[in-house]
Design an enzyme around this catalytic site. Structure first.
Site, PDB file in Angstrom:
ATOM      1  N   GLU A   1     -35.845 -54.212  59.894  1.00  0.00           N
ATOM      2  CA  GLU A   1     -36.223 -53.100  58.999  1.00  0.00           C
ATOM      3  C   GLU A   1     -35.168 -52.000  59.051  1.00  0.00           C
ATOM      4  OE1 GLU A   1     -38.417 -53.770  56.445  1.00  0.00           O
ATOM      5  OE2 GLU A   1     -39.908 -54.221  57.985  1.00  0.00           O
TER       6      GLU A   1
ATOM      7  N   THR B   1     -32.301 -52.268  58.315  1.00  0.00           N
ATOM      8  CA  THR B   1     -31.012 -52.854  58.701  1.00  0.00           C
ATOM      9  C   THR B   1     -30.168 -53.145  57.457  1.00  0.00           C
ATOM     10  OG1 THR B   1     -32.180 -54.969  58.733  1.00  0.00           O
ATOM     11  CG2 THR B   1     -31.776 -53.944  60.861  1.00  0.00           C
ATOM     12  N   ASP B   2     -30.812 -53.134  56.267  1.00  0.00           N
ATOM     13  CA  ASP B   2     -30.101 -53.641  55.083  1.00  0.00           C
ATOM     14  C   ASP B   2     -29.119 -52.651  54.472  1.00  0.00           C
ATOM     15  OD1 ASP B   2     -32.092 -51.994  53.965  1.00  0.00           O
ATOM     16  OD2 ASP B   2     -32.470 -53.330  52.287  1.00  0.00           O
TER      17      ASP B   2
ATOM     18  N   SER C   1     -48.730 -51.161  30.703  1.00  0.00           N
ATOM     19  CA  SER C   1     -48.978 -51.706  32.035  1.00  0.00           C
ATOM     20  C   SER C   1     -50.477 -51.740  32.258  1.00  0.00           C
ATOM     21  CB  SER C   1     -48.321 -50.800  33.089  1.00  0.00           C
ATOM     22  OG  SER C   1     -49.008 -50.926  34.308  1.00  0.00           O
TER      23      SER C   1
ATOM     24  N   SER D   1     -42.625 -54.117  47.758  1.00  0.00           N
ATOM     25  CA  SER D   1     -41.599 -54.231  46.707  1.00  0.00           C
ATOM     26  C   SER D   1     -42.079 -54.374  45.277  1.00  0.00           C
ATOM     27  CB  SER D   1     -40.657 -55.398  47.019  1.00  0.00           C
ATOM     28  OG  SER D   1     -39.896 -55.091  48.103  1.00  0.00           O
ATOM     29  N   SER D   2     -43.066 -53.576  44.885  1.00  0.00           N
ATOM     30  CA  SER D   2     -43.444 -53.623  43.481  1.00  0.00           C
ATOM     31  C   SER D   2     -42.281 -53.139  42.605  1.00  0.00           C
ATOM     32  CB  SER D   2     -44.696 -52.788  43.220  1.00  0.00           C
ATOM     33  OG  SER D   2     -44.521 -51.488  43.713  1.00  0.00           O
ATOM     34  N   SER D   3     -41.485 -52.181  43.093  1.00  0.00           N
ATOM     35  CA  SER D   3     -40.400 -51.666  42.248  1.00  0.00           C
ATOM     36  C   SER D   3     -39.273 -52.683  42.101  1.00  0.00           C
ATOM     37  CB  SER D   3     -39.885 -50.331  42.774  1.00  0.00           C
ATOM     38  OG  SER D   3     -39.600 -50.424  44.139  1.00  0.00           O
TER      39      SER D   3
ATOM     40  N   GLU E   1     -32.239 -48.588  41.279  1.00  0.00           N
ATOM     41  CA  GLU E   1     -32.889 -47.711  42.275  1.00  0.00           C
ATOM     42  C   GLU E   1     -31.918 -46.630  42.764  1.00  0.00           C
ATOM     43  OE1 GLU E   1     -35.984 -48.415  44.421  1.00  0.00           O
ATOM     44  OE2 GLU E   1     -36.408 -50.476  43.841  1.00  0.00           O
TER      45      GLU E   1
ATOM     46  N   ASP F   1     -34.881 -55.943  49.217  1.00  0.00           N
ATOM     47  CA  ASP F   1     -36.021 -56.211  48.342  1.00  0.00           C
ATOM     48  C   ASP F   1     -35.586 -56.969  47.098  1.00  0.00           C
ATOM     49  OD1 ASP F   1     -37.058 -54.574  50.220  1.00  0.00           O
ATOM     50  OD2 ASP F   1     -37.472 -52.889  48.890  1.00  0.00           O
TER      51      ASP F   1
HETATM   52  C1  GLA Z   1     -37.395 -50.348  51.550  1.00  0.00           C
HETATM   53  C2  GLA Z   1     -36.025 -50.465  50.914  1.00  0.00           C
HETATM   54  C3  GLA Z   1     -35.237 -51.622  51.529  1.00  0.00           C
HETATM   55  C4  GLA Z   1     -35.242 -51.580  53.043  1.00  0.00           C
HETATM   56  C5  GLA Z   1     -36.650 -51.366  53.576  1.00  0.00           C
HETATM   57  C6  GLA Z   1     -36.669 -51.148  55.058  1.00  0.00           C
HETATM   58  O1  GLA Z   1     -38.179 -51.455  51.210  1.00  0.00           O
HETATM   59  O2  GLA Z   1     -36.124 -50.652  49.525  1.00  0.00           O
HETATM   60  O3  GLA Z   1     -33.931 -51.623  51.024  1.00  0.00           O
HETATM   61  O4  GLA Z   1     -34.351 -50.611  53.521  1.00  0.00           O
HETATM   62  O5  GLA Z   1     -37.285 -50.260  52.958  1.00  0.00           O
HETATM   63  O6  GLA Z   1     -36.260 -52.282  55.722  1.00  0.00           O
END
Ligand code: GLA
Length: 354
Positions: free
Chosen positions: A29, A31-32, A63, A118-120, A152, A164
Site C-alpha cells: 500500500e 508503494t505505487d 448514473s 477503485s470506483s474512480s 486523476e 488501481d
Molecule cells: C489509492 C491510489 C493508489 C494507491 C493506493 C494506496 O487507491 O489511487 O494509487 O496509492 O491508494 O496503495
C-alpha cells in the site's frame, strides 16, 4: 441491462457498452508512487458503461447513483461533481483521437464509493477502453491505464499512483496482478481456491482527494529529496539507516514503503508456493505498518481487522488509500460462513462487499 437503460434515457441504442471491475489490493500500500510492488486483484463487482458519440461538444451522463442527468462540456474543468471522472476521461479520449466530439454515457455501478476499491479507476479506464474500441485504435490496456492515471493526476488533481488503473485494466477475479510500479512489468498469479479474499466495508467512508493522501505523497517527496532518488521502496537497510537525521515521522513513512514492498515480494512467493499461513502473517504485518508507520488507518478499521483475525482469518488488513473504507481478509472457505456472520454482527456498521 445498461444498454436498455441507455436506450430509455437517450432514445437510441448505445454504440458500445462494457464492464470494468473494481479492485482489492491484497498487499503493498502506497508503494505505487514510490517505486514498489503491489498485489491487487479484480473484484466481481464493477461498473457497466454504455455510450454513444454526440455531434456537439456536450457530455451527457446518467448514473444509477444520482437523480439528475449531468450535462457537461468538453471545455469543462473539474468542479467537485460526481461526473468529473467521466468528463476528464472523455476529454482525454478526445485528445487521443478516440472521439471527435462529446458523448452520451449511462453508468451503473455495484461498487460502493469511498471504499478503497477503485470506483474512480474503473470508470476512467472503462470510458477510455470503450472509446478506444469505438475508434478501433490499438492502444494497449497498459497504456490505457497510464492515460487513466493522467485523468486523476491532471484533471482531478489527485496525485495517485498507477496501481488501481493497471488492476482494473488488466486483472480478472481469481488472479492477482503482481505489478512492479517502477517498470510496469507484471505477472498474473493464481489466488487460492480453498481460501477466500473477503472484502468488508468498515462503515467508515472516506474521500482520498480530501487531502490526507496528498499529505502522505508530500512526505514521501521529502524522503525522496533526502535520498536523492525516487525509489523509496527499494532502498537497502544501509540506505534506510542513512535517513536517521530526518524527522522521525519521515523515517517511519520510508520504513513503511520499504517494508511493505518487501512483504509484497514475499506475499507473491507465498501465493506461488501455497504458503497461506505466511501470507496471512504478512497481511497482518502490513496492517500494523500502515497503522503505526504510515498512519493511514482509523480505529474503526483497526478493530475490524483485529476481530477478523481473532475470529479465524489467516490475516487481515486495511486495503486501498486508507482512512477508512474496506478491509481484506484471507479466510478458509470452510470457516467463511460462520466467520462472516460473527464478524458482521459484532461490527454493526460494517457490511459485506465481496
Ligand atoms: C489509492 C491510489 C493508489 C494507491 C493506493 C494506496 O487507491 O489511487 O494509487 O496509492 O491508494 O496503495
Amino acid at each position: 441491462m445498461i444498454e436498455e437503460r441507455f436506450e430509455a434515457i437517450f432514445s437510441a441504442a448505445p454504440a458500445i457498452s462494457g464492464f470494468t471491475p473494481g479492485r482489492v489490493n491484497l498487499i503493498g500500500e502506497h508503494t505505487d508512487y514510490n517505486g514498489g510492488m503491489v498485489l491487487p486483484t479484480a473484484l466481481p463487482l464493477g461498473i457497466s458503461l454504455a455510450l454513444s458519440p454526440r455531434t456537439d461538444g456536450e457530455i451527457h451522463i446518467w448514473s444509477d447513483k444520482f437523480d439528475d442527468i449531468a450535462i457537461r462540456s468538453l471545455s469543462d474543468k473539474a468542479s467537485d461533481h460526481w461526473s468529473d471522472y467521466i468528463v476528464g476521461a472523455v476529454i482525454l479520449a478526445r485528445e487521443q483521437g478516440y472521439l471527435q466530439n462529446g458523448l452520451n454515457v449511462a453508468a451503473r455501478t455495484t461498487l460502493p464509493f469511498g471504499a478503497g476499491i477503485s470506483s474512480s479507476a474503473a470508470v476512467t479506464v472503462g470510458i477510455l477502453k470503450l472509446a478506444r474500441d469505438l475508434a478501433k485504435d490499438k492502444t494497449s490496456d497498459k497504456d490505457i491505464a497510464v492515460l487513466a492515471r493522467r485523468v486523476e493526476n491532471e484533471f482531478i488533481g489527485m496525485p495517485c499512483g498507477i496501481m488501481d488503473q493497471m488492476a482494473v485494466a488488466i486483472a480478472s477475479p481469481g488472479q492477482a496482478l503482481a505489478l512492479n510500479t517502477e517498470t510496469l512489468g507484471y505477472e498474473l498469479v493464481d489466488l487460492p481456491t480453498d481460501y477466500h479474499m473477503a472484502v468488508i466495508h468498515s462503515g467508515q467512508f472516506r474521500q482520498l482527494n480530501e487531502g490526507r493522501y496528498k499529505e502522505r505523497k508530500e512526505e514521501c517527496d521529502a524522503v525522496k529529496a533526502a535520498l536523492g532518488h525516487d525509489n523509496i521502496c527499494q532502498i537497502s537497510d544501509a540506505e534506510f539507516a542513512s535517513l536517521s537525521s530526518l524527522p522521525d515521522v519521515l523515517q517511519r513513512r520510508a520504513r513503511h514503503c520499504m517494508t511493505d514492498h518487501r512483504r509484497t515480494i514475499d506475499a507473491i512467493a507465498c501465493l506461488k508456493d501455497k504458503g497461506f499461513t505466511k501470507l496471512g502473517k504478512l497481511m497482518n504485518e502490513s496492517h500494523i505498518s500502515m497503522r503505526d508507520d504510515f498512519e493511514i488507518t482509523v480505529p474503526k478499521v483497526d478493530r475490524l481487522v483485529e476481530d477478523a483475525v481473532k475470529l479465524g482469518a489467516l490475516g487481515a488488513r486495511q486495503t486501498g488509500g486508507g482512512f477508512g473504507g474496506c478491509i481484506v481478509a484471507c479466510i478458509s472457505n470452510d470457516k467463511l460462513k460462520t466467520w462472516k456472520n460473527e464478524l458482521l454482527s459484532s461490527h454493526p456498521e460494517s457490511f459485506w462487499v465481496s
